[in-house]
Scaffold this active site. Structure first.
Site, mmCIF file in Angstrom:
data_model
loop_
_atom_site.group_PDB
_atom_site.id
_atom_site.type_symbol
_atom_site.label_atom_id
_atom_site.label_comp_id
_atom_site.label_asym_id
_atom_site.label_seq_id
_atom_site.Cartn_x
_atom_site.Cartn_y
_atom_site.Cartn_z
ATOM 1 N N LYS A 205 0.475 -1.055 -0.054
ATOM 2 C CA LYS A 205 0.306 0.111 -0.201
ATOM 3 C C LYS A 205 0.943 1.097 -0.271
ATOM 4 C CE LYS A 205 -3.821 -1.637 1.925
ATOM 5 N NZ LYS A 205 -5.479 -1.928 2.649
ATOM 6 N N ASP B 289 -10.385 2.768 1.361
ATOM 7 C CA ASP B 289 -10.398 2.378 2.547
ATOM 8 C C ASP B 289 -10.848 3.460 3.663
ATOM 9 O OD1 ASP B 289 -9.333 0.030 2.277
ATOM 10 O OD2 ASP B 289 -7.392 0.271 2.501
#
Length: 285
Positions: free
Chosen positions: A68, A105
């Site tokens: 990420k 997210d």
């Protein structure tokens, strides 16, 4: 492959539920496209992105551990949320092979909390466990919705650094994760009119990982426990919290909501969320 496609990348990625989610939605909408899981390591990431950027059928990818943050140097642009958080969980291919990093997210995490957040509270506090990419999204989301945070990690200094970069105002605190493993005799008040969260963003409690050691005495009465682990869906933390009378959210809430935001980016249509109950049953089977 002769149809448009997207995928999830990471290492490991074999147990990812993302292909099942996106294929479920593609089927419900009758879209001729595919979604798959592809193992990509930090070493193979540059070659993978170069090859996919050159493929006109590739719509993008979701990014999971441990990529990420490592994916960012290979991208051309970022959306506002990814730039603020400093972590990318979605890459979208645009014109002229340009790759844009996005973060779904934060919005995905908040999705099941929206009814609670629409209420008024005298005070909101969250104990957030973990300091990785998912934790950064959670900190960003909660700090923006009026929470005072206690961020706990194996390295308290790293936790403080995350708070300093994402939530420099608001009286937040950092802590060593180990401190929550031992009981406390702190006398919480009745907490009427307050919203208390305990959020696990670590892989602890996930199948194949060690247990999360969190003593429930650290949770005020009426706390809400939210564990973003999805394998198993009902983690040991959530089972203990439920037995103690606390409300819980499992990781499928965040997983489905963040996937829905990515689905719209990849395939140009909203995910059919009216089928969430059927999808959850499929994923939990």
């Amino acid at each position: 492959m002769t149809v448009p496609y997207a995928e999830v990348i990471g290492d490991p990625v074999a147990r990812s539920k993302s292909p099942a989610i996106h294929r479920f939605w593609l089927s419900r909408l009758g879209i001729a496209a595919d979604y798959r899981a592809t193992r990509v390591t930090a070493d193979t990431l540059p070659d993978y992105l170069a090859a996919r950027a050159a493929d006109p059928l590739w719509r993008g990818c979701n990014v999971t551990m441990p990529l990420k943050q490592r994916v960012q140097p290979h991208l051309h642009a970022f959306d506002r949320t990814a730039r603020a958080i400093g972590a990318v969980n979605t890459v979208v291919r645009g014109e002229e092979r340009r790759l844009t990093g996005c973060n779904t997210d934060a919005a995905g995490f908040l999705d099941p909390l929206r009814p609670l957040l629409a209420q008024r509270h005298w005070f909101r506090m969250a104990r957030v466990l973990g300091t990785g990419g998912a934790a950064r999204a959670v900190v960003y989301a909660l700090a923006g919705t009026g929470f005072t945070l206690v961020l706990a990690g194996r390295d308290a200094a790293k936790a403080q650094s995350v708070l300093d970069s994402l939530a420099p105002e608001g009286g937040h605190h950092s802590a060593d994760l180990a401190c929550f493993a031992q009981p406390t005799d702190f006398a919480f008040d009745a907490r009427e009119g307050c919203l208390d969260l305990v959020v696990n963003t670590t892989p602890l409690g996930m199948r194949g990982h060690g247990p999360l050691r969190f003593d429930l005495s650290h949770a005020p009465p009426g706390s809400l426990f939210y564990d973003i682990v999805t394998d198993p869906v009902k983690t040991e933390l959530l089972l203990r919290a439920t037995a103690a009378g606390h409300a819980t959210f499992d990781g499928l809430h965040m997983l489905i909501a963040q996937a829905a935001a990515a689905f719209a980016l990849f395939f140009g249509q909203p995910a059919p969320r009216e089928h969430d109950a059927e999808l959850r049953a499929l994923l939990a089977a």
